[in-house]
Design a protein around this motif. Structure first.
Motif, PDB file in Angstrom:
ATOM      1  N   CYS A 192      38.556  41.084  27.579  1.00  0.00           N
ATOM      2  CA  CYS A 192      39.730  40.469  28.195  1.00  0.00           C
ATOM      3  C   CYS A 192      39.639  40.469  29.717  1.00  0.00           C
ATOM      4  N   SER A 193      40.390  39.571  30.310  1.00  0.00           N
ATOM      5  CA  SER A 193      40.595  39.545  31.754  1.00  0.00           C
ATOM      6  C   SER A 193      42.089  39.626  32.036  1.00  0.00           C
ATOM      7  N   ALA A 194      42.421  40.206  33.173  1.00  0.00           N
ATOM      8  CA  ALA A 194      43.816  40.304  33.595  1.00  0.00           C
ATOM      9  C   ALA A 194      43.932  39.791  35.026  1.00  0.00           C
ATOM     10  N   ILE A 195      44.962  38.999  35.276  1.00  0.00           N
ATOM     11  CA  ILE A 195      45.263  38.492  36.613  1.00  0.00           C
ATOM     12  C   ILE A 195      46.615  39.071  37.000  1.00  0.00           C
ATOM     13  N   ILE A 196      46.645  39.866  38.060  1.00  0.00           N
ATOM     14  CA  ILE A 196      47.816  40.690  38.350  1.00  0.00           C
ATOM     15  C   ILE A 196      48.226  40.536  39.807  1.00  0.00           C
ATOM     16  N   THR A 197      49.524  40.599  40.048  1.00  0.00           N
ATOM     17  CA  THR A 197      50.038  40.642  41.404  1.00  0.00           C
ATOM     18  C   THR A 197      51.187  41.634  41.485  1.00  0.00           C
ATOM     19  N   ARG A 198      51.494  42.047  42.687  1.00  0.00           N
ATOM     20  CA  ARG A 198      52.635  42.931  42.933  1.00  0.00           C
ATOM     21  C   ARG A 198      53.798  42.095  43.459  1.00  0.00           C
ATOM     22  N   TYR A 199      55.000  42.417  43.020  1.00  0.00           N
ATOM     23  CA  TYR A 199      56.180  41.791  43.614  1.00  0.00           C
ATOM     24  C   TYR A 199      57.046  42.887  44.222  1.00  0.00           C
ATOM     25  N   ARG A 200      57.719  42.549  45.286  1.00  0.00           N
ATOM     26  CA  ARG A 200      58.577  43.497  45.974  1.00  0.00           C
ATOM     27  C   ARG A 200      59.982  43.455  45.401  1.00  0.00           C
ATOM     28  N   ALA A 201      60.527  44.627  45.126  1.00  0.00           N
ATOM     29  CA  ALA A 201      61.922  44.734  44.704  1.00  0.00           C
ATOM     30  C   ALA A 201      62.744  45.131  45.931  1.00  0.00           C
ATOM     31  N   THR A 202      63.706  45.985  45.777  1.00  0.00           N
ATOM     32  CA  THR A 202      64.524  46.401  46.914  1.00  0.00           C
ATOM     33  C   THR A 202      63.885  47.595  47.607  1.00  0.00           C
ATOM     34  N   GLY A 203      64.034  47.654  48.927  1.00  0.00           N
ATOM     35  CA  GLY A 203      63.488  48.769  49.684  1.00  0.00           C
ATOM     36  C   GLY A 203      61.985  48.856  49.531  1.00  0.00           C
ATOM     37  N   ASP A 204      61.509  50.061  49.207  1.00  0.00           N
ATOM     38  CA  ASP A 204      60.078  50.279  49.022  1.00  0.00           C
ATOM     39  C   ASP A 204      59.650  50.118  47.572  1.00  0.00           C
ATOM     40  N   ASP A 205      60.572  49.770  46.695  1.00  0.00           N
ATOM     41  CA  ASP A 205      60.247  49.628  45.278  1.00  0.00           C
ATOM     42  C   ASP A 205      59.463  48.339  45.035  1.00  0.00           C
ATOM     43  N   PHE A 206      58.631  48.368  44.010  1.00  0.00           N
ATOM     44  CA  PHE A 206      57.875  47.178  43.646  1.00  0.00           C
ATOM     45  C   PHE A 206      57.598  47.206  42.150  1.00  0.00           C
ATOM     46  N   GLY A 207      57.148  46.086  41.633  1.00  0.00           N
ATOM     47  CA  GLY A 207      56.712  45.986  40.250  1.00  0.00           C
ATOM     48  C   GLY A 207      55.449  45.156  40.205  1.00  0.00           C
ATOM     49  N   ILE A 208      54.886  44.986  39.022  1.00  0.00           N
ATOM     50  CA  ILE A 208      53.708  44.134  38.894  1.00  0.00           C
ATOM     51  C   ILE A 208      53.923  43.112  37.781  1.00  0.00           C
ATOM     52  N   PHE A 209      53.294  41.971  37.968  1.00  0.00           N
ATOM     53  CA  PHE A 209      53.387  40.845  37.037  1.00  0.00           C
ATOM     54  C   PHE A 209      51.961  40.420  36.729  1.00  0.00           C
ATOM     55  N   GLY A 210      51.613  40.354  35.445  1.00  0.00           N
ATOM     56  CA  GLY A 210      50.229  40.052  35.112  1.00  0.00           C
ATOM     57  C   GLY A 210      50.073  39.166  33.895  1.00  0.00           C
ATOM     58  N   LEU A 211      48.954  38.481  33.856  1.00  0.00           N
ATOM     59  CA  LEU A 211      48.572  37.630  32.727  1.00  0.00           C
ATOM     60  C   LEU A 211      47.329  38.230  32.085  1.00  0.00           C
ATOM     61  N   LEU A 212      47.323  38.317  30.765  1.00  0.00           N
ATOM     62  CA  LEU A 212      46.216  38.916  30.021  1.00  0.00           C
ATOM     63  C   LEU A 212      45.701  37.926  28.987  1.00  0.00           C
ATOM     64  N   GLY A 213      44.396  37.715  28.986  1.00  0.00           N
ATOM     65  CA  GLY A 213      43.791  36.809  28.014  1.00  0.00           C
ATOM     66  C   GLY A 213      42.331  37.143  27.830  1.00  0.00           C
ATOM     67  N   PRO A 214      41.629  36.356  27.034  1.00  0.00           N
ATOM     68  CA  PRO A 214      40.193  36.583  26.870  1.00  0.00           C
ATOM     69  C   PRO A 214      39.460  36.292  28.174  1.00  0.00           C
ATOM     70  N   THR A 215      38.243  36.822  28.307  1.00  0.00           N
ATOM     71  CA  THR A 215      37.465  36.508  29.511  1.00  0.00           C
ATOM     72  C   THR A 215      37.236  35.012  29.625  1.00  0.00           C
ATOM     73  N   ARG A 216      37.206  34.302  28.508  1.00  0.00           N
ATOM     74  CA  ARG A 216      37.116  32.835  28.525  1.00  0.00           C
ATOM     75  C   ARG A 216      38.517  32.272  28.747  1.00  0.00           C
ATOM     76  N   MET A 217      38.889  32.170  30.011  1.00  0.00           N
ATOM     77  CA  MET A 217      40.199  31.609  30.332  1.00  0.00           C
ATOM     78  C   MET A 217      40.067  30.633  31.493  1.00  0.00           C
ATOM     79  N   ASP A 218      41.099  29.852  31.711  1.00  0.00           N
ATOM     80  CA  ASP A 218      41.140  28.919  32.838  1.00  0.00           C
ATOM     81  C   ASP A 218      41.566  29.704  34.078  1.00  0.00           C
ATOM     82  N   TYR A 219      40.587  30.283  34.777  1.00  0.00           N
ATOM     83  CA  TYR A 219      40.901  31.122  35.933  1.00  0.00           C
ATOM     84  C   TYR A 219      41.585  30.323  37.037  1.00  0.00           C
ATOM     85  N   ASP A 220      41.155  29.092  37.273  1.00  0.00           N
ATOM     86  CA  ASP A 220      41.744  28.286  38.339  1.00  0.00           C
ATOM     87  C   ASP A 220      43.255  28.155  38.149  1.00  0.00           C
TER      88      ASP A 220
END
Length: 239
Positions: A192-220
């Motif tokens: 599998c491959s994962a494409i992940i980013t961090r998002y900012r919440a309030t103050g110093d808090d943050f979360g992450i948002f990611g997509l998970l699929g097979p290594t054969r994925m449309d990376y673009d």
């Protein structure tokens, strides 16, 4: 950084990755030479493919005369061949409609994850903190051609069982931009491959948002999707 290839080898490898992502079928030299404007004969492409196989960029499945990309090939693709693509208008419209709702940030993020999972036909996970993980679209993993036999289904099931743990492992190291994890370099499963980013919440808090699929994925396109989410959630995250 992956080893550098000469110009024609790079073109052949890019063609193999794109064709395999498109078809999920092993790729032959004829398809590469005819469909991707490679300035070489099929025989020359076969020689290049032999070199690429020797260098670990492609491999031959047991029952096919064609070749498929390896983890090394996908990493080389991400490092060298990514194209800037725009979000499809239908997806952009769906996300903007959700982002305009009078709902909590948590509710909107969950709806965002569902939309990305639906359009990408991949799985999406969302971590509000290291131990609060939401995921959707997991059935999409089981529908991929890579995961059709019993052993592969078991492997995907194991990935799902460990998903909370895998997210916790990378939670603190995910940067503010988009990061791509491919194959064995992470805990999301070697297939599998994962494409992940961090998002900012309030103050110093943050979360992450990611997509998970097979290594054969449309990376673009999948990277474009995660970038769009990264930039778009800022408008409602303080609700």
């Amino acid at each position: 950084m992956s080893a550098q290839l000469d110009k024609r080898q790079s073109s052949v490898l890019e063609a193999i990755v794109r064709e395999y992502v498109r078809t999920a079928e092993p790729v032959g030299s004829m398809a590469v030479a005819e469909r991707y404007n490679i300035a070489a004969s099929p025989a020359t492409v076969r020689n290049d493919m032999a070199d690429l196989e020797q260098d670990g960029f492609i491999r031959q499945p047991h029952t096919s005369a064609g070749r498929v990309p390896t983890e090394k090939a996908y990493q080389y693709y991400v490092d060298n061949f990514l194209r800037e693509v725009d979000m499809p208008r239908q997806e952009e419209k769906a996300l903007r409609q959700v982002w305009s709702l009078d709902e909590t940030a948590r509710a909107i993020l969950k709806l965002t994850a569902k939309i990305i999972a639906s359009f990408s036909e991949e799985s999406v996970f969302l971590a509000f903190d290291k131990h609060d993980v939401y995921y959707t679209g997991l059935a999409n993993l089981f529908s991929q051609p890579e995961f059709i036999d019993h052993e592969q289904v078991y492997s995907v099931s194991a990935i799902i069982d460990r998903l909370d743990e895998a997210v916790a492992d990378v939670y603190d190291s995910v940067p503010d931009n988009v990061q791509v994890f491919i194959g064995k370099k992470h805990n999301f499963g070697s297939q599998c491959s994962a494409i992940i980013t961090r998002y900012r919440a309030t103050g110093d808090d943050f979360g992450i948002f990611g997509l998970l699929g097979p290594t054969r994925m449309d990376y673009d396109l999948n990277i474009a999707r995660i970038k769009y989410v990264h930039n778009g959630v800022r408008g409602f995250i303080t609700k």
